[in-house]
Design an enzyme around this catalytic site. Structure first.
Site: not given
Ligand SMILES: NC(=O)c1ccc[n+]([C@@H]2O[C@H](COP(=O)([O-])OP(=O)(O)OC[C@H]3O[C@@H](n4cnc5c(N)ncnc54)[C@H](OP(=O)(O)O)[C@@H]3O)[C@@H](O)[C@H]2O)c1
Length: 243
Positions: A142, A155
């Site tokens: 990120s 985070y």
């Molecule tokens: N969105 C942003 O603004 C942003 C920015 C920078 C980086 N990121 C990074 O991108 C990645 C994905 O984030 P996202 O924004 O796409 O969020 P998201 O839609 O909430 O996706 C997170 C994923 O991780 C899974 N997950 C959460 N807890 C888990 C656990 N204990 N075991 C297994 N799976 C788990 C969730 O699945 P379930 O909830 O179904 O378990 C979901 O598939 C993360 O690493 C995040 O830090 C996001």
């Protein structure tokens, strides 16, 4: 024993929604079968949608914030009898708020997921990749990992960890046929934004690039990174989760 397929296999963690689901979509669009893992019933919907592409989709419901969950996922990989061509370590959560106010148990789980599962699964899968002289790894970082993030202190630190880890691994694996790419995403939300981030990240991974600042927003602001990160952190409301 699973059906033998001539397609390549990608493993995508956190693939039930957001960037992970969009990464899994990129994989199937580009001819991979996928093993997807997450920890909620959303995984089944993701599996059904991805299967419409004709790809073989293995859905593994596990809590990757526990070592046991990661081991069981690895066992499912072994059970396929297939080489992992691409490992996309994406599962992650966020937590906003003043450090003195945020719950320790959630922070420890976040560290276990964001850092722990990344290290643990890489440890298991990378030996096999190196033995085959072939593999691509993508780690979702990120922009929050590129500078300190007040009010998202833990985070941001987890994302600094995975960035450092990815860069170090990349160096160590030079010449082995295995590359490691770090996806630095500054986009928010899902849908089109996640798709663009995933496409940029997937292509960078295939090309074996070191890191990619994905999405038009990120590309537009990366020169002003510290200000953006600071603003991003302050906007985060206490208790805000998935990032
Ligand atoms: N969105 C942003 O603004 C942003 C920015 C920078 C980086 N990121 C990074 O991108 C990645 C994905 O984030 P996202 O924004 O796409 O969020 P998201 O839609 O909430 O996706 C997170 C994923 O991780 C899974 N997950 C959460 N807890 C888990 C656990 N204990 N075991 C297994 N799976 C788990 C969730 O699945 P379930 O909830 O179904 O378990 C979901 O598939 C993360 O690493 C995040 O830090 C996001």
């Amino acid at each position: 024993m699973a059906t033998v397929s001539n397609r390549k296999l990608a493993v995508v963690t956190g693939a039930s929604s957001g960037i992970g689901y969009a990464l899994a979509e990129q994989c199937v669009k580009n001819g991979f079968d996928v093993m997807i893992c997450a920890d909620s019933e959303r995984l089944e919907t993701a599996r059904q949608r991805l299967e419409t592409s004709g790809a073989q989709v293995y859905a593994v419901l596990e809590d990757l914030s526990t070592p046991e969950g990661v081991e069981r996922l690895y066992q499912r990989i072994v059970d396929t009898g297939r080489h992992v061509d691409a490992l996309l370590l994406n599962a992650g959560v966020g937590l906003g708020g003043a450090f003195l106010d945020t719950p320790l148990d959630r922070e420890l789980r976040m560290i276990a997921l964001n850092c722990g599962h990344t290290v643990h699964l890489a440890k298991r899968v990378l030996s096999d990749m190196v033995a085959m002289h072939s593999g691509r790894v993508l780690i979702t970082g990120s922009i929050a990992g590129t500078a300190p993030t007040p009010f998202q202190a833990i985070y941001g630190a987890t994302k600094a960890f995975v960035y450092s880890f990815g860069e170090a691994l990349r160096e160590e694996l030079e010449g082995t046929g295995v590359t490691v790419t770090t996806l630095e995403d500054a986009q928010r939300g899902s849908g089109d934004a996640a798709s663009q981030v995933a496409e940029d990240g997937f292509q960078a991974m295939l090309a074996g690039k070191a890191s990619v600042f994905a999405g038009s927003f990120a590309n537009g602001v990366k020169g002003a990174l510290p200000e953006v990160v600071s603003e991003y952190a302050h906007e985060t409301k206490p208790g805000a989760s998935k990032r």
